[in-house]
Design a protein around this motif. Structure first.
Motif, short mmCIF file in Angstrom:
data_model
loop_
_atom_site.label_atom_id
_atom_site.label_comp_id
_atom_site.label_asym_id
_atom_site.label_seq_id
_atom_site.Cartn_x
_atom_site.Cartn_y
_atom_site.Cartn_z
N PRO A 139 0.79 -1.24 0.00
CA PRO A 139 0.00 0.00 0.00
C PRO A 139 0.82 1.28 0.00
CG PRO A 139 -0.85 -1.56 1.61
CD PRO A 139 0.45 -2.13 1.12
N SER A 140 2.10 1.20 0.40
CA SER A 140 2.91 2.41 0.42
C SER A 140 3.73 2.60 -0.86
CB SER A 140 3.87 2.37 1.62
OG SER A 140 4.77 1.29 1.52
N SER A 141 3.50 1.75 -1.87
CA SER A 141 4.25 1.87 -3.13
C SER A 141 3.87 3.18 -3.82
CB SER A 141 3.94 0.68 -4.04
OG SER A 141 4.32 -0.53 -3.44
N SER A 142 4.84 4.01 -4.07
CA SER A 142 4.56 5.37 -4.52
C SER A 142 3.99 5.45 -5.93
CB SER A 142 5.84 6.21 -4.43
OG SER A 142 6.86 5.67 -5.26
N LEU B 16 0.23 4.65 -6.36
CA LEU B 16 -0.54 5.66 -5.63
C LEU B 16 -0.57 6.98 -6.39
CD1 LEU B 16 0.61 5.03 -1.94
CD2 LEU B 16 -1.47 4.24 -3.06
N THR C 198 -3.89 9.23 -8.30
CA THR C 198 -4.18 10.52 -7.67
C THR C 198 -4.49 11.57 -8.73
OG1 THR C 198 -2.68 9.99 -5.85
CG2 THR C 198 -3.30 12.29 -6.12
N HIS D 184 -1.92 14.00 -11.33
CA HIS D 184 -0.55 13.49 -11.54
C HIS D 184 -0.06 13.89 -12.93
CE1 HIS D 184 -1.36 10.09 -14.31
NE2 HIS D 184 -2.49 9.92 -13.64
N VAL E 224 -6.16 1.95 -7.91
CA VAL E 224 -5.33 0.91 -7.29
C VAL E 224 -5.99 -0.46 -7.35
CG1 VAL E 224 -4.08 2.46 -5.75
CG2 VAL E 224 -6.28 1.52 -5.02
N ALA F 243 -1.65 9.16 7.33
CA ALA F 243 -1.23 8.20 6.30
C ALA F 243 0.12 7.64 6.70
CB ALA F 243 -1.15 8.88 4.94
N THR G 102 3.52 7.10 6.08
CA THR G 102 4.63 7.58 5.27
C THR G 102 5.91 7.44 6.09
OG1 THR G 102 4.47 9.85 6.08
CG2 THR G 102 3.10 9.26 4.18
#
Length: 438
Positions: A150-153, A156, A160, A163, A174, A262, A264
């Motif tokens: 879930p934290s893969s940039s 994400l 968004t 972008h 996602v 979040a 991070t």
């Protein structure tokens, strides 16, 4: 498999230089390539290196603080007790490996910064209390770093609004990337493969165990506060660290309540900081643990700017663009996802920053995907997995873990080189199969 791994371990231990020397070698390679393939002058390449040198200062400081606060948290009595409890669940070497791998993998999946420290600390405690070859269990703890969670940039960012590629590819949710059924299935399969790979490894005849630092085992003595000076009483008081810990916790809880929280790197640091302050007995105890943590972080402090310089040379000389276009020129609709995965993995070895790499390669790869009719979501995930895949043999990303463990890259890279090949076949094969299925 055992013979192949043993051969890999021997070769790496004999020929792999230290992580610092490897960074210098990569710097020289890119410097020469920029002149030979990019047509740049030596002064131009030196300028690109200098311009890039400072671009990872913030990230380097974040990683230093992740390591420092995580290390300090691990030295608190409650966490030591919890880790000891986990080690008591391991009645054998194999059980120790399975517990370490699964725990680390889950932590990496949630957040790679959290997984880095949590996995290293657990491996360290297993190495202290279980009869296991220490480099083997540290390598096992690092093996899950390739997982994309879930934290893969990159996925994400693509999901968004606003972008930088939105006009070309729109928004890619996602649910089509990170949480696509095929991606979840591949993630679970990689965990199974990782466990099986390390389970079949035979420990060497002479086990290299972690040497226990007796000063870390010794309990803190009861202090006679009546004989202390006012300054000593403040340093050994519970109040200063309790205040700062509660202040940090209040900030984090405020984010949770207003919906802005979040996971991070910054929040991981703050969580570790708050817990470390609250669980240490006083500021003197906290700083004593921090002193050891700073020594463990020396590799990050010295080497992160070097890789930023390498990234500057790769980007500004056009080497990344040339390489990406060369890959695209031989790609077909079926081979494109695999080539995207491999090219991202190779460039990642020189530019170990997913977001920075995507900013350079992403537009080129997505234009090629559109021209070839390749699935955008699969292309994004092929790039994302490739970006994480070669972290297994890139000492840059292993520095926090190695700092906690007190090992060098050559101690674990022999195992990880073979795991790189196994995981590469699994991930690359998945993308080939997906492209063939249309």
């Amino acid at each position: 498999m055992e013979a192949i791994t043993n051969f890999s371990v021997r070769i790496v231990q004999r020929y792999l230089p230290s992580a610092f020397v490897l960074a210098l070698i990569l710097t020289a390679i890119v410097f020469v390539l920029g002149m030979a393939a990019g047509g740049e002058t030596p002064m131009a390449m030196a300028g690109y290196w200098g311009d890039g040198f400072s671009k990872l200062f913030k990230f380097g400081m974040q990683m230093t603080l992740v390591l420092l606060t995580g290390y300090v948290l691990a030295m608190t009595p409650p966490v030591q007790k919890m880790l000891t409890g986990l080690t008591h669940l391991a009645g054998s070497t194999r059980q120790a490996l399975v517990i370490t791998i699964v725990t680390s993998f889950v932590c990496y999946y949630l957040n790679w910064g959290f997984g880095m420290v949590a996995g290293a600390i657990l491996a360290r405690e297993m190495g202290r209390r279980v009869a296991v070859h220490f480099p083997l269990i540290v390598a096992a703890a690092y093996g899950g770093e390739l997982v994309r969670g879930p934290s893969s940039s990159i996925p994400l960012v693509i999901a968004t609004p606003g972008h930088f590629l939105e006009e070309k590819i729109g928004l890619v949710p996602v649910t089509e990337t990170l949480y696509a059924p095929w991606n979840i299935a591949m993630t679970v399969a990689l965990l199974v493969l990782l466990v099986l790979f390390f389970m079949v490894q035979k420990q060497p005849a002479k086990i290299d165990r972690l040497q226990i630092d007796e000063t870390e085992e010794a309990p803190e003595s009861v202090l006679d506060r009546s004989a202390m000076s006012p300054s000593d009483r403040i340093e050994t008081s519970r109040m200063p660290t309790l205040f700062l810990g509660l202040l940090t916790a209040a900030y984090l809880l405020g984010q949770v309540f207003d919906g802005s929280f979040a996971i991070t790197l910054d929040t991981v640091i703050l969580i570790f900081l708050a817990l470390g302050l609250l669980l240490h007995r006083n500021s003197a105890s906290y700083l004593k643990a921090a002193e050891k943590a700073v020594a463990a972080a020396r590799g990050i402090i010295v080497q992160f700017p070097l890789y930023a310089g390498i990234a500057g040379m790769m980007t500004d000389s056009g080497l990344v663009t040339q390489f990406s276009e060369a890959i695209i020129s031989v790609a077909t609709p079926t081979s494109f996802p695999l080539l995207t995965f491999l090219s991202a993995g190779l460039v990642n070895f020189f530019i170990p920053s997913g977001g920075g790499q995507w900013a350079i390669q992403g537009p080129i790869m997505m234009e090629a995907a559109a021209a070839l009719g390749a699935d955008p979501a699969q292309t994004i995930m092929a790039f994302t997995w490739g970006d994480g895949w070669t972290n297994q043999i890139q000492p840059f990303w292993a520095l926090p873990l190695l700092g906690v463990a007190g090992l060098s890259a050559r101690d674990i890279m022999g195992y990880l080189l073979i795991w790189l090949a196994i995981s590469g076949v699994a991930i690359g094969g998945t993308f080939v199969l997906l492209s063939m299925m249309g």
